[in-house]
Design a protein around this motif. Structure first.
Motif, PDB file in Angstrom:
ATOM      1  N   LEU A 421       0.967  -1.179   0.061  1.00 59.65           N
ATOM      2  CA  LEU A 421       0.047  -0.216   0.138  1.00 59.65           C
ATOM      3  C   LEU A 421       0.857   1.298   0.106  1.00 59.65           C
ATOM      4  CD1 LEU A 421      -3.101   0.605   0.338  1.00 59.65           C
ATOM      5  CD2 LEU A 421      -2.609   1.460   2.652  1.00 59.65           C
ATOM      6  N   MET A 422       2.011   1.248   0.849  1.00 65.23           N
ATOM      7  CA  MET A 422       2.758   2.479   0.804  1.00 65.23           C
ATOM      8  C   MET A 422       3.592   2.475  -0.521  1.00 65.23           C
ATOM      9  SD  MET A 422       1.753   3.672   3.483  1.00 65.23           S
ATOM     10  CE  MET A 422       3.140   5.052   3.398  1.00 65.23           C
ATOM     11  N   ALA A 423       3.883   1.437  -1.066  1.00 63.07           N
ATOM     12  CA  ALA A 423       4.623   1.695  -2.290  1.00 63.07           C
ATOM     13  C   ALA A 423       3.787   2.366  -3.453  1.00 63.07           C
ATOM     14  CB  ALA A 423       5.244   0.233  -2.833  1.00 63.07           C
ATOM     15  N   GLY A 424       2.460   1.806  -3.283  1.00 64.04           N
ATOM     16  CA  GLY A 424       1.515   2.408  -4.191  1.00 64.04           C
ATOM     17  C   GLY A 424       1.437   3.707  -4.113  1.00 64.04           C
ATOM     18  N   ILE A 425       1.432   4.297  -2.933  1.00 59.21           N
ATOM     19  CA  ILE A 425       1.286   6.018  -2.519  1.00 59.21           C
ATOM     20  C   ILE A 425       2.289   6.533  -2.959  1.00 59.21           C
ATOM     21  CG2 ILE A 425       1.265   7.583  -0.406  1.00 59.21           C
ATOM     22  CD1 ILE A 425      -0.537   5.308   0.919  1.00 59.21           C
ATOM     23  N   GLN A 426       3.662   5.929  -2.836  1.00 62.71           N
ATOM     24  CA  GLN A 426       4.661   6.601  -3.061  1.00 62.71           C
ATOM     25  C   GLN A 426       4.917   6.779  -4.568  1.00 62.71           C
ATOM     26  OE1 GLN A 426       8.342   4.458  -1.925  1.00 62.71           O
ATOM     27  NE2 GLN A 426       9.616   6.352  -1.803  1.00 62.71           N
ATOM     28  N   LYS A 427       4.328   5.779  -5.289  1.00 57.52           N
ATOM     29  CA  LYS A 427       4.223   5.955  -6.713  1.00 57.52           C
ATOM     30  C   LYS A 427       3.545   7.190  -7.128  1.00 57.52           C
ATOM     31  CE  LYS A 427       3.996   2.377  -9.431  1.00 57.52           C
ATOM     32  NZ  LYS A 427       4.976   2.404 -10.364  1.00 57.52           N
ATOM     33  N   GLU A 428       2.450   7.354  -6.527  1.00 58.12           N
ATOM     34  CA  GLU A 428       1.519   8.679  -6.876  1.00 58.12           C
ATOM     35  C   GLU A 428       2.103   9.818  -6.434  1.00 58.12           C
ATOM     36  OE1 GLU A 428      -1.597   8.222  -8.583  1.00 58.12           O
ATOM     37  OE2 GLU A 428      -0.475   6.456  -8.819  1.00 58.12           O
ATOM     38  N   TYR A 429       2.688   9.939  -5.409  1.00 59.60           N
ATOM     39  CA  TYR A 429       3.376  11.007  -5.127  1.00 59.60           C
ATOM     40  C   TYR A 429       4.526  11.251  -5.864  1.00 59.60           C
ATOM     41  CZ  TYR A 429       1.616  12.386  -0.329  1.00 59.60           C
ATOM     42  OH  TYR A 429       0.495  13.105   0.740  1.00 59.60           O
ATOM     43  N   GLN A 430       5.309  10.474  -6.337  1.00 58.81           N
ATOM     44  CA  GLN A 430       6.403  10.526  -7.061  1.00 58.81           C
ATOM     45  C   GLN A 430       6.043  11.211  -8.738  1.00 58.81           C
ATOM     46  OE1 GLN A 430       8.647   6.593  -7.378  1.00 58.81           O
ATOM     47  NE2 GLN A 430       9.758   7.162  -5.587  1.00 58.81           N
ATOM     48  N   LYS A 431       4.828  10.645  -9.063  1.00 55.05           N
ATOM     49  CA  LYS A 431       4.342  11.175 -10.411  1.00 55.05           C
ATOM     50  C   LYS A 431       4.115  12.667 -10.404  1.00 55.05           C
ATOM     51  CE  LYS A 431       0.853   8.268 -10.868  1.00 55.05           C
ATOM     52  NZ  LYS A 431      -0.308   7.379 -11.541  1.00 55.05           N
ATOM     53  N   GLU A 432       3.810  13.149  -9.061  1.00 54.26           N
ATOM     54  CA  GLU A 432       3.291  14.690  -9.041  1.00 54.26           C
ATOM     55  C   GLU A 432       4.542  15.348  -8.589  1.00 54.26           C
ATOM     56  OE1 GLU A 432      -0.169  14.825  -7.130  1.00 54.26           O
ATOM     57  OE2 GLU A 432      -1.502  13.409  -8.330  1.00 54.26           O
ATOM     58  N   GLY A 433       5.679  14.814  -8.408  1.00 53.45           N
ATOM     59  CA  GLY A 433       6.997  15.527  -7.976  1.00 53.45           C
ATOM     60  C   GLY A 433       6.767  15.803  -6.417  1.00 53.45           C
ATOM     61  N   LYS A 434       6.006  15.160  -5.512  1.00 47.48           N
ATOM     62  CA  LYS A 434       5.978  15.550  -4.396  1.00 47.48           C
ATOM     63  C   LYS A 434       6.853  14.554  -3.484  1.00 47.48           C
ATOM     64  CE  LYS A 434       1.250  15.296  -4.141  1.00 47.48           C
ATOM     65  NZ  LYS A 434       0.002  15.587  -3.644  1.00 47.48           N
ATOM     66  N   MET A 435       7.163  14.941  -2.148  1.00 51.50           N
ATOM     67  CA  MET A 435       7.785  14.233  -1.174  1.00 51.50           C
ATOM     68  C   MET A 435       6.748  13.327  -0.254  1.00 51.50           C
ATOM     69  SD  MET A 435      11.031  14.521  -2.032  1.00 51.50           S
ATOM     70  CE  MET A 435      11.717  13.763  -0.430  1.00 51.50           C
ATOM     71  N   ILE A 436       7.019  12.237   0.058  1.00 54.34           N
ATOM     72  CA  ILE A 436       6.396  11.616   1.072  1.00 54.34           C
ATOM     73  C   ILE A 436       6.740  11.288   2.422  1.00 54.34           C
ATOM     74  CG2 ILE A 436       6.914   9.370   0.254  1.00 54.34           C
ATOM     75  CD1 ILE A 436       4.130   8.318   0.338  1.00 54.34           C
ATOM     76  N   ARG A 437       6.109  11.425   3.322  1.00 52.85           N
ATOM     77  CA  ARG A 437       6.489  10.988   4.712  1.00 52.85           C
ATOM     78  C   ARG A 437       6.145   9.607   5.099  1.00 52.85           C
ATOM     79  NH1 ARG A 437       2.907  14.746   8.313  1.00 52.85           N
ATOM     80  NH2 ARG A 437       3.866  13.118   9.768  1.00 52.85           N
ATOM     81  N   MET A 438       7.122   8.814   5.361  1.00 54.16           N
ATOM     82  CA  MET A 438       7.337   7.358   5.473  1.00 54.16           C
ATOM     83  C   MET A 438       6.932   6.874   6.832  1.00 54.16           C
ATOM     84  SD  MET A 438       7.067   6.462   2.384  1.00 54.16           S
ATOM     85  CE  MET A 438       7.011   4.855   2.288  1.00 54.16           C
TER      86      MET A 438
END
Length: 439
Positions: A421-438
């Motif tokens: 689930l977190m990998a999927g969220i990270q992919k969406e953030y990366q597509k939009e050039g956003k950083m993710i808090r893990m």
């Protein structure tokens, strides 16, 4: 009357004209009997629109090539056994079709012979104000400027060809003449998670779709209210603009067509207007919803005129204003930014609906709605916390579930792991050039 009966009746009419013109026999053109016409779609159309004898004959002339390709040849040969020119009858040969295709001249000759006064009356059937043009039933094919207008072919709209022959209208497919694609959804209103203000504005559009005809006709407001309804959907990608258009169509029993602007906009002068004209002509008198996605490409701000290109680009915008304002149906323009749309358009919208990114409550509902019911979640996953931490749109959430679901199947598991689930969220953030808090 069934379509199979059209050749028989039309044959009698044409033979009567030939008898009058060739043999000087005093015969009358057969009267069209509206009694006992049956329940075919062709019969219904004739009766509901109270077509006159001349209108019925013109309609049959437009339909006959689709029913009996060789219809005219034997009729003419019977009266001109030695061949020869017959310019009064009109008609042309097609590129592929080997029979005679009737023209406006054909209709004038059959219905009026050489009577100039009657010919002028019959020609009125092809005018813009006539029922046939207003309902986009049939028209004369445009001719070269140096040829008579009536030498154009009588063309029956493809939808009416389908309706009269098969009893139903097939949906138009995308083509250069119709640069739009029908879009649908299997989702329901409950699947559309929007903020309350946005949903309230959507319901106003649904109300217009349901009751506008009653307001115009039963309440006598036709002529006092502009036809059609113009709406701007604006907001970030993935917030439900396209889905909303599909649901409005689904729950009001309409079709929605998404316009492919890449097929509309042309670098050649006049071509964009031409493409738009075909589109709006096809949509006239239909209960369709026209959906212009990413409308900025063609409805954007007008520029200062620096060269000929700017001049014609501004003319395209003006032409759009004219066609949209005169269109009697629902037109939806979708844009990621309201400020990208020319102010001359925004003043003319009946409604402007903002689609905001979902807040925490909406994100939680989206997660709950889209996760498969029979699939379990890892105990470490707390949807309330996921909705709180990660700023995702509805489209993002669907993509995350899609990714995590495939990974779960690949692992031959029935439980979505926190890692996937977190990998999927990270992919969406990366597509939009956003950083993710893990954390």
């Amino acid at each position: 009357m069934k379509p199979s009966k059209v050749p028989e009746y039309l044959k009698k009419v044409i033979q009567s004209r030939f008898e009058l013109e060739f043999k000087r026999n005093k015969v009358r053109l057969p009267v069209f009997q509206q009694e006992n016409m049956g329940q075919s779609e062709l019969s219904k159309f004739i009766l509901e629109n109270k077509l006159s004898f001349a209108e019925v004959v013109v309609l049959f002339l437009a339909l006959i090539p689709h029913i009996d390709p060789g219809f005219f040849g034997p009729l003419i040969s019977a009266y001109l056994p030695n061949g020869g020119d017959f310019p009064e009858f009109g008609g042309i040969k097609g590129k592929n079709h080997r029979g005679i295709l009737p023209t406006g001249e054909t209709a004038l000759y059959i219905l009026a012979g050489k009577d100039l006064k009657k010919r002028v009356e019959v020609a009125g059937v092809f005018e813009d104000e006539h029922l046939f043009a207003r309902k986009s039933v049939l028209y004369l094919e445009p001719t070269n400027h140096d040829e008579p207008k009536m030498s154009g072919r009588i063309l029956l709209d493809e939808e009416y060809v389908d309706l009269f022959i098969s009893g139903k209208i097939s949906k138009p497919g995308m083509s250069s003449d119709f640069p739009a694609q029908r879009i649908t959804t299997e989702l329901e209103w409950n699947d559309l998670v929007l903020q309350e203000k946005t949903m309230s504005e959507i319901k106003e559009i649904e109300t217009w779709l349901k009751y506008n005809d009653t307001l115009l006709n039963a309440w006598g407001m036709k002529g006092k209210i502009k036809p059609g309804f113009r709406v701007l959907f604006h907001g970030p990608p993935g917030t439900g603009k396209t889905m909303t258009a599909c649901l409005l169509a689904k729950y009001t029993n309409r079709d929605v067509y998404r316009i492919d602007l890449s097929m509309v906009v042309s670098k050649y002068i006049g071509e964009t207007e031409k493409n738009l004209s075909k589109l709006f002509d096809k949509a006239a008198n239909k209960d369709w919803i026209l959906f212009f996605d990413e409308a900025d490409a063609i409805f954007g701000k007008r520029t200062n005129v620096r060269d000929a290109h700017d001049k014609y680009a501004n003319q395209e915008v003006s032409y759009l204003l004219q066609r949209i304002e005169s269109h009697s149906g629902l037109v939806i323009l979708a844009s990621n930014l309201k400020s990208n749309i020319d102010s001359s358009f925004t003043r003319r919208f009946n409604s402007m609906v903002e689609f905001e990114n979902p807040g925490v409550p909406e994100r939680r509902t989206l997660w709950e709605n889209y996760l498969p019911e029979h699939v379990k979640l890892d105990k470490k996953i707390v949807l309330k916390d996921v909705a709180q931490k990660y700023d995702l749109t509805g489209a993002n959430i669907v993509n995350v579930i899609h990714y995590a679901g495939l990974k779960t199947l690949e692992n031959k598991s029935t439980t979505i792991s926190q890692t996937d689930l977190m990998a999927g969220i990270q992919k969406e953030y990366q597509k939009e050039g956003k950083m993710i808090r893990m954390d």
